[in-house]
Design a protein around this motif. Structure first.
Motif, PDB file in Angstrom:
ATOM      1  N   ASN A 163      34.422  51.022  85.161  1.00  0.00           N
ATOM      2  CA  ASN A 163      34.343  51.751  83.899  1.00  0.00           C
ATOM      3  C   ASN A 163      33.339  51.179  82.903  1.00  0.00           C
ATOM      4  O   ASN A 163      33.344  51.557  81.732  1.00  0.00           O
ATOM      5  CB  ASN A 163      35.727  51.911  83.262  1.00  0.00           C
ATOM      6  CG  ASN A 163      36.656  52.720  84.147  1.00  0.00           C
ATOM      7  OD1 ASN A 163      36.207  53.613  84.865  1.00  0.00           O
ATOM      8  ND2 ASN A 163      37.930  52.396  84.130  1.00  0.00           N
TER       9      ASN A 163
ATOM     10  N   THR B 108      28.389  56.445  83.958  1.00  0.00           N
ATOM     11  CA  THR B 108      29.358  55.445  84.400  1.00  0.00           C
ATOM     12  C   THR B 108      29.741  55.733  85.847  1.00  0.00           C
ATOM     13  O   THR B 108      30.245  56.821  86.131  1.00  0.00           O
ATOM     14  CB  THR B 108      30.631  55.478  83.524  1.00  0.00           C
ATOM     15  OG1 THR B 108      30.244  55.298  82.158  1.00  0.00           O
ATOM     16  CG2 THR B 108      31.600  54.389  83.909  1.00  0.00           C
TER      17      THR B 108
ATOM     18  N   SER C 145      31.783  56.470  88.789  1.00  0.00           N
ATOM     19  CA  SER C 145      33.028  57.170  88.459  1.00  0.00           C
ATOM     20  C   SER C 145      34.255  56.768  89.258  1.00  0.00           C
ATOM     21  O   SER C 145      35.290  57.418  89.161  1.00  0.00           O
ATOM     22  CB  SER C 145      32.800  58.677  88.618  1.00  0.00           C
ATOM     23  OG  SER C 145      32.297  58.969  89.899  1.00  0.00           O
TER      24      SER C 145
ATOM     25  N   GLN D  57      34.492  63.234  82.954  1.00  0.00           N
ATOM     26  CA  GLN D  57      33.825  62.017  83.408  1.00  0.00           C
ATOM     27  C   GLN D  57      33.039  61.368  82.277  1.00  0.00           C
ATOM     28  O   GLN D  57      32.268  62.022  81.579  1.00  0.00           O
ATOM     29  CB  GLN D  57      32.888  62.334  84.577  1.00  0.00           C
ATOM     30  CG  GLN D  57      32.186  61.112  85.139  1.00  0.00           C
ATOM     31  CD  GLN D  57      31.331  61.447  86.358  1.00  0.00           C
ATOM     32  OE1 GLN D  57      31.416  62.553  86.884  1.00  0.00           O
ATOM     33  NE2 GLN D  57      30.538  60.504  86.803  1.00  0.00           N
ATOM     34  N   GLN D  58      33.242  60.074  82.113  1.00  0.00           N
ATOM     35  CA  GLN D  58      32.483  59.322  81.128  1.00  0.00           C
ATOM     36  C   GLN D  58      31.026  59.268  81.554  1.00  0.00           C
ATOM     37  O   GLN D  58      30.708  59.010  82.714  1.00  0.00           O
ATOM     38  CB  GLN D  58      33.057  57.906  81.017  1.00  0.00           C
ATOM     39  CG  GLN D  58      32.434  57.031  79.951  1.00  0.00           C
ATOM     40  CD  GLN D  58      33.207  55.731  79.806  1.00  0.00           C
ATOM     41  OE1 GLN D  58      34.430  55.737  79.732  1.00  0.00           O
ATOM     42  NE2 GLN D  58      32.490  54.619  79.793  1.00  0.00           N
TER      43      GLN D  58
ATOM     44  N   GLN E 264      37.542  55.815  86.991  1.00  0.00           N
ATOM     45  CA  GLN E 264      37.754  56.443  85.692  1.00  0.00           C
ATOM     46  C   GLN E 264      39.117  57.132  85.660  1.00  0.00           C
ATOM     47  O   GLN E 264      39.519  57.781  86.629  1.00  0.00           O
ATOM     48  CB  GLN E 264      36.640  57.445  85.391  1.00  0.00           C
ATOM     49  CG  GLN E 264      35.311  56.761  85.087  1.00  0.00           C
ATOM     50  CD  GLN E 264      34.337  57.706  84.433  1.00  0.00           C
ATOM     51  OE1 GLN E 264      34.713  58.585  83.656  1.00  0.00           O
ATOM     52  NE2 GLN E 264      33.057  57.537  84.736  1.00  0.00           N
TER      53      GLN E 264
END
Length: 229
Positions: A104, A20, A22, A16-17, A25
């Protein structure tokens, strides 16, 4: 009357970024997430044995990669354990809450984008966790919108399940599943902010007299954590 029982699973741990929301993503499972998906199979088999249920041969999953991978690994493991083919089918209807054109972007970028649009009022402090708040951006949903969408898919999938008591498995995303459980009457809306879901750990619901009830598996108690699917 034929028993109607479902297992709801959040996807496994994934790349996971950071910071952000989620929903959309595109990243895959981590090795931990893959192990979590495999470990869910014997839990489902034990539940079926305890409750005298047959496992439905198709797992419905979100079409986002992390959920699809979780379902595919789970199906492969269940096929190995049972000797009967278990397949998957993916659906956009099982996505997490969609933040629309902000997909995103980081939380800070979303706040900056909204602040720079003269048509948008300031975001409330709890905009990520408010069940009924929808970002003022094209394509955005509220968490409750996502819950209604997921609940509608589940209800539709359970209308024709045959004459044998079965356990039907759904793999999706934590917040959307919790809101769906509330829409279906198995979870009070006031309890949603206090709960989350463990990665790839099933929560079991049964429909009894046209009402859904929580009959097994544990919700995760939240400790003032930020929203994540």
């Amino acid at each position: 009357m034929v028993r109607t029982v479902i297992a709801l699973l959040r996807h496994g741990d994934y790349h996971q970024q950071a910071d952000t929301p989620s929903a959309l993503q595109p990243w895959p499972l981590t090795e931990t997430g893959r192990a979590q998906a495999r470990a869910a199979a014997p839990q489902l088999m034990d539940f079926c044995a305890e409750h005298q249920l047959t496992l439905a041969h198709q797992i419905d999953c979100s079409s986002l990669l992390r959920a699809w991978q979780t379902a595919q690994i789970l199906a492969d493991e269940l096929t190995r354990l049972t000797g009967t083919a278990v397949t998957t089918a993916s659906f956009d209807a099982l996505w997490e809450r969609n933040v629309g054109s902000a997909a995103n972007l980081t939380t800070t970028q979303i706040q900056q984008a909204v602040a720079s649009d003269p048509r948008c009022p300031p975001l409330p402090d709890n905009w990520k966790s408010d069940s009924h708040f929808r970002l003022p951006l094209p394509g955005a949903e509220s968490l409750m919108d996502a819950g209604h969408r997921v609940a509608s898919h589940i209800e539709g999938a359970m209308t024709n399940t045959g004459s044998d008591p079965q356990l039907k498995v759904f793999v999706g995303h934590g917040a959307a599943i919790r809101h769906a459980a509330s829409v279906m009457g198995a979870l009070a809306e006031s309890d949603i902010p206090t709960l989350s879901m463990y990665h790839a750990q099933p929560v079991f619901l049964e429909r009894i007299d046209d009402h859904w009830h929580h009959i097994g598996g544990n919700w995760k108690i939240r400790h003032r954590e930020a929203h994540a699917d």
